[in-house]
Write a protein that holds these residues in place. Structure first.
Motif, PDB file in Angstrom:
ATOM      1  N   LYS A  58      -2.643  11.888   9.090  1.00 33.34           N
ATOM      2  CA  LYS A  58      -1.226  11.560   8.843  1.00 33.34           C
ATOM      3  C   LYS A  58      -0.558  10.860  10.033  1.00 33.34           C
ATOM      4  O   LYS A  58       0.656  10.916  10.192  1.00 33.34           O
ATOM      5  N   GLN A  59      -1.351  10.232  10.867  1.00 30.78           N
ATOM      6  CA  GLN A  59      -0.811   9.539  12.040  1.00 30.78           C
ATOM      7  C   GLN A  59      -1.008   8.034  11.864  1.00 30.78           C
ATOM      8  O   GLN A  59      -1.712   7.597  10.957  1.00 30.78           O
ATOM      9  N   THR A  60      -0.367   7.246  12.747  1.00 33.22           N
ATOM     10  CA  THR A  60      -0.456   5.786  12.621  1.00 33.22           C
ATOM     11  C   THR A  60      -0.702   5.124  13.975  1.00 33.22           C
ATOM     12  O   THR A  60      -0.325   5.654  15.011  1.00 33.22           O
ATOM     13  N   ILE A  61      -1.322   3.960  13.928  1.00 30.14           N
ATOM     14  CA  ILE A  61      -1.385   3.079  15.098  1.00 30.14           C
ATOM     15  C   ILE A  61      -0.093   2.259  15.043  1.00 30.14           C
ATOM     16  O   ILE A  61       0.284   1.729  13.997  1.00 30.14           O
ATOM     17  N   SER A  62       0.613   2.194  16.171  1.00 29.89           N
ATOM     18  CA  SER A  62       1.933   1.562  16.175  1.00 29.89           C
ATOM     19  C   SER A  62       1.843   0.060  15.921  1.00 29.89           C
ATOM     20  O   SER A  62       0.830  -0.579  16.196  1.00 29.89           O
ATOM     21  N   GLN A  63       2.954  -0.477  15.399  1.00 29.49           N
ATOM     22  CA  GLN A  63       3.102  -1.914  15.168  1.00 29.49           C
ATOM     23  C   GLN A  63       2.872  -2.670  16.495  1.00 29.49           C
ATOM     24  O   GLN A  63       3.346  -2.219  17.546  1.00 29.49           O
ATOM     25  N   ILE A  85       1.819  10.087  26.079  1.00 27.33           N
ATOM     26  CA  ILE A  85       1.797  11.231  25.174  1.00 27.33           C
ATOM     27  C   ILE A  85       1.556  10.693  23.772  1.00 27.33           C
ATOM     28  O   ILE A  85       2.367   9.912  23.261  1.00 27.33           O
ATOM     29  N   GLY A  86       0.435  11.081  23.159  1.00 29.11           N
ATOM     30  CA  GLY A  86       0.098  10.597  21.820  1.00 29.11           C
ATOM     31  C   GLY A  86      -0.907   9.468  21.867  1.00 29.11           C
ATOM     32  O   GLY A  86      -0.594   8.322  21.533  1.00 29.11           O
ATOM     33  N   ALA A  87      -2.140   9.759  22.275  1.00 31.19           N
ATOM     34  CA  ALA A  87      -3.173   8.710  22.371  1.00 31.19           C
ATOM     35  C   ALA A  87      -3.468   8.102  21.004  1.00 31.19           C
ATOM     36  O   ALA A  87      -3.744   6.904  20.901  1.00 31.19           O
ATOM     37  N   GLY A  88      -3.429   8.921  19.958  1.00 34.59           N
ATOM     38  CA  GLY A  88      -3.688   8.421  18.596  1.00 34.59           C
ATOM     39  C   GLY A  88      -4.996   7.661  18.524  1.00 34.59           C
ATOM     40  O   GLY A  88      -6.061   8.178  18.861  1.00 34.59           O
ATOM     41  N   SER A  89      -4.930   6.405  18.134  1.00 38.27           N
ATOM     42  CA  SER A  89      -6.127   5.564  18.023  1.00 38.27           C
ATOM     43  C   SER A  89      -6.696   5.182  19.392  1.00 38.27           C
ATOM     44  O   SER A  89      -7.843   4.770  19.497  1.00 38.27           O
ATOM     45  N   GLY A  90      -5.851   5.237  20.416  1.00 39.51           N
ATOM     46  CA  GLY A  90      -6.274   4.803  21.756  1.00 39.51           C
ATOM     47  C   GLY A  90      -5.924   3.348  22.044  1.00 39.51           C
ATOM     48  O   GLY A  90      -6.194   2.851  23.144  1.00 39.51           O
ATOM     49  N   ILE A 106      -2.552  12.182  26.595  1.00 39.51           N
ATOM     50  CA  ILE A 106      -2.673  13.478  25.928  1.00 39.51           C
ATOM     51  C   ILE A 106      -2.533  13.272  24.415  1.00 39.51           C
ATOM     52  O   ILE A 106      -1.663  12.522  23.966  1.00 39.51           O
ATOM     53  N   GLU A 107      -3.411  13.926  23.665  1.00 36.40           N
ATOM     54  CA  GLU A 107      -3.349  13.862  22.202  1.00 36.40           C
ATOM     55  C   GLU A 107      -3.535  15.282  21.672  1.00 36.40           C
ATOM     56  O   GLU A 107      -4.432  15.984  22.104  1.00 36.40           O
ATOM     57  N   ARG A 108      -2.685  15.692  20.724  1.00 37.23           N
ATOM     58  CA  ARG A 108      -2.774  17.077  20.256  1.00 37.23           C
ATOM     59  C   ARG A 108      -3.822  17.259  19.150  1.00 37.23           C
ATOM     60  O   ARG A 108      -4.282  18.379  18.917  1.00 37.23           O
ATOM     61  N   ILE A 109      -4.210  16.177  18.471  1.00 39.95           N
ATOM     62  CA  ILE A 109      -5.174  16.305  17.375  1.00 39.95           C
ATOM     63  C   ILE A 109      -6.581  15.970  17.891  1.00 39.95           C
ATOM     64  O   ILE A 109      -6.865  14.834  18.289  1.00 39.95           O
ATOM     65  N   SER A 133      -4.202  18.373  24.061  1.00 42.09           N
ATOM     66  CA  SER A 133      -3.206  19.355  24.479  1.00 42.09           C
ATOM     67  C   SER A 133      -1.846  18.998  23.876  1.00 42.09           C
ATOM     68  O   SER A 133      -1.699  17.960  23.238  1.00 42.09           O
ATOM     69  N   ASP A 134      -0.872  19.863  24.106  1.00 48.01           N
ATOM     70  CA  ASP A 134       0.505  19.557  23.734  1.00 48.01           C
ATOM     71  C   ASP A 134       1.134  18.761  24.875  1.00 48.01           C
ATOM     72  O   ASP A 134       1.417  19.305  25.944  1.00 48.01           O
ATOM     73  N   GLY A 135       1.346  17.494  24.620  1.00 49.09           N
ATOM     74  CA  GLY A 135       1.839  16.592  25.666  1.00 49.09           C
ATOM     75  C   GLY A 135       3.280  16.818  26.068  1.00 49.09           C
ATOM     76  O   GLY A 135       3.725  16.244  27.060  1.00 49.09           O
ATOM     77  N   THR A 136       4.026  17.645  25.333  1.00 50.01           N
ATOM     78  CA  THR A 136       5.428  17.849  25.727  1.00 50.01           C
ATOM     79  C   THR A 136       5.527  18.639  27.039  1.00 50.01           C
ATOM     80  O   THR A 136       6.573  18.664  27.672  1.00 50.01           O
ATOM     81  N   VAL A 150       5.931   7.829  25.571  1.00 47.10           N
ATOM     82  CA  VAL A 150       5.766   8.792  24.480  1.00 47.10           C
ATOM     83  C   VAL A 150       5.691   7.984  23.196  1.00 47.10           C
ATOM     84  O   VAL A 150       6.630   7.250  22.870  1.00 47.10           O
ATOM     85  N   THR A 151       4.569   8.090  22.477  1.00 51.82           N
ATOM     86  CA  THR A 151       4.402   7.245  21.286  1.00 51.82           C
ATOM     87  C   THR A 151       4.626   8.041  20.001  1.00 51.82           C
ATOM     88  O   THR A 151       4.050   7.749  18.969  1.00 51.82           O
ATOM     89  N   ALA A 152       5.492   9.053  20.085  1.00 50.75           N
ATOM     90  CA  ALA A 152       5.913   9.814  18.911  1.00 50.75           C
ATOM     91  C   ALA A 152       7.389  10.142  19.088  1.00 50.75           C
ATOM     92  O   ALA A 152       7.889  10.187  20.221  1.00 50.75           O
ATOM     93  N   LEU A 206       6.870  13.866  17.345  1.00 56.63           N
ATOM     94  CA  LEU A 206       6.319  14.510  18.538  1.00 56.63           C
ATOM     95  C   LEU A 206       6.373  16.012  18.260  1.00 56.63           C
ATOM     96  O   LEU A 206       7.454  16.595  18.150  1.00 56.63           O
ATOM     97  N   ILE A 207       5.193  16.611  18.113  1.00 55.13           N
ATOM     98  CA  ILE A 207       5.141  18.015  17.718  1.00 55.13           C
ATOM     99  C   ILE A 207       4.671  18.861  18.889  1.00 55.13           C
ATOM    100  O   ILE A 207       3.586  18.641  19.435  1.00 55.13           O
ATOM    101  N   GLY A 208       5.497  19.819  19.288  1.00 53.94           N
ATOM    102  CA  GLY A 208       5.086  20.655  20.415  1.00 53.94           C
ATOM    103  C   GLY A 208       6.232  21.498  20.928  1.00 53.94           C
ATOM    104  O   GLY A 208       7.346  21.460  20.397  1.00 53.94           O
TER     105      GLY A 208
HETATM  106  N1  SAH Z   1      -0.207   5.169  20.502  1.00 55.13           N
HETATM  107  C1  SAH Z   1      -0.818   5.607  19.285  1.00 55.13           C
HETATM  108  C2  SAH Z   1       0.238   6.230  18.398  1.00 55.13           C
HETATM  109  C3  SAH Z   1      -0.304   7.245  17.510  1.00 55.13           C
HETATM  110  S1  SAH Z   1       0.932   8.046  16.530  1.00 55.13           S
HETATM  111  C4  SAH Z   1      -1.480   4.452  18.577  1.00 55.13           C
HETATM  112  O1  SAH Z   1      -0.908   3.367  18.580  1.00 55.13           O
HETATM  113  O2  SAH Z   1      -2.534   4.642  17.988  1.00 55.13           O
HETATM  114  C5  SAH Z   1       1.475   9.318  17.613  1.00 55.13           C
HETATM  115  C6  SAH Z   1       0.434  10.274  18.101  1.00 55.13           C
HETATM  116  O3  SAH Z   1       1.097  11.297  18.835  1.00 55.13           O
HETATM  117  C7  SAH Z   1      -0.358  10.984  17.007  1.00 55.13           C
HETATM  118  O4  SAH Z   1      -1.710  10.786  17.205  1.00 55.13           O
HETATM  119  C8  SAH Z   1       0.031  12.461  17.184  1.00 55.13           C
HETATM  120  O5  SAH Z   1      -1.014  13.362  16.891  1.00 55.13           O
HETATM  121  C9  SAH Z   1       0.405  12.504  18.647  1.00 55.13           C
HETATM  122  N2  SAH Z   1       1.256  13.609  19.050  1.00 55.13           N
HETATM  123  C10 SAH Z   1       2.351  14.110  18.417  1.00 55.13           C
HETATM  124  N3  SAH Z   1       2.880  15.121  19.127  1.00 55.13           N
HETATM  125  C11 SAH Z   1       2.112  15.262  20.246  1.00 55.13           C
HETATM  126  C12 SAH Z   1       2.146  16.133  21.378  1.00 55.13           C
HETATM  127  N4  SAH Z   1       3.075  17.086  21.515  1.00 55.13           N
HETATM  128  N5  SAH Z   1       1.208  15.982  22.326  1.00 55.13           N
HETATM  129  C13 SAH Z   1       0.238  15.045  22.229  1.00 55.13           C
HETATM  130  N6  SAH Z   1       0.148  14.186  21.179  1.00 55.13           N
HETATM  131  C14 SAH Z   1       1.081  14.298  20.201  1.00 55.13           C
END
Ligand code: SAH
Length: 223
Positions: A58-63, A85-90, A106-109, A133-136, A150-152, A206-208
């Motif tokens: 349920k996550q996205t790579i940003s525009q 915070i939020g590596a997502g796809s990397g 840091i990526e929580r998933i 980890s929880d990046g917050t 922070v990408t969330a 951003l969940i944490g």
């Molecule tokens: N920069 C990434 C964006 C992914 S979307 C990309 O372009 O691919 C945002 C990401 O933030 C998701 O992968 C989500 O799991 C992560 N995320 C949300 N809350 C977080 C937290 N507290 N700590 C770390 N990662 C978190």
């Protein structure tokens, strides 16, 4: 193998340069990093289009434009230590690896973090460390950071992250409700927190501990 280099160049010209991104290093990084590798094969033909794409969980790579705008706002010259915070796809991580000295992300998933880590290393970026980890909470052991991205979307500016900025450091963060946010650049100055609104945006949550509580719970819909 499809050659994506033309699509990538077109993306940079039409979505990045045409919309006012001026930092030559950001432009060069976006011309270089193979964005299509950061999405699943079935979506690769859309990787250079003007929108986010699903990356699973349920996550996205940003525009692309949002990546460029946020990265430019970090004002990186090459010597910085940065936190994402939020590596997502990397993908954003790889862009940062091109532009800064050391990148901590840091990526929580777990599944996303593992995939991103592998791809980042396969592409030869050895100045990156990704942790699950929880990046917050930030990454206090590695602080202070010259820039944090922070990408969330967050309901507020986490004090933890502000505290981990070096003097003059920049924190780029979307702040707002779960539907829309404003992108802020927060600078740590001698006079205190300087806040600039860079415009509207829409990110996943951003969940944490210092963000939203979890996927379904809504604290309230107001910032
Ligand atoms: N920069 C990434 C964006 C992914 S979307 C990309 O372009 O691919 C945002 C990401 O933030 C998701 O992968 C989500 O799991 C992560 N995320 C949300 N809350 C977080 C937290 N507290 N700590 C770390 N990662 C978190």
């Amino acid at each position: 193998m499809i050659d994506f280099s033309k699509a990538r160049l077109k993306m940079v010209e039409e979505q990045i340069i045409a919309r006012g991104i001026r930092d030559a290093r950001v432009i060069a990084a976006m011309k270089k990093v193979p964005r299509h590798l950061f999405v699943e094969e079935a979506l690769q033909s859309q990787a250079y289009n003007d929108h986010p794409l699903p990356i699973g969980e349920k996550q996205t790579i940003s525009q692309p434009y949002m990546v460029a705008l946020m990265t430019e706002a970090m004002e990186l010259k090459g010597k910085e230590r940065v936190l994402e915070i939020g590596a997502g796809s990397g993908y954003q991580t790889a862009i940062l690896a091109e532009l800064a000295q050391e990148v901590f992300s840091i990526e929580r998933i777990r599944s996303l973090a593992i995939k991103a880590r592998k791809l980042i290393y396969d592409l030869g970026y050895f100045n990156v460390e990704i942790k699950i980890s929880d990046g917050t909470y930030g990454w206090p052991e590695k602080s202070p950071f010259d820039a944090i991205i922070v990408t969330a979307g967050s309901p507020h500016i986490p004090q933890t992250l502000y505290d981990q900025l070096a003097g003059g450091g920049r924190l780029i963060i979307p702040v707002g409700d779960v539907h829309t946010q404003d992108l802020y650049r927060i600078t740590k100055t001698q006079e205190g927190m300087k806040k600039e609104n860079l415009g509207g945006c829409r990110f996943v949550k951003l969940i944490g501990k210092y963000g939203w509580e979890n996927e379904d719970f809504r604290k309230n819909d107001e910032p």
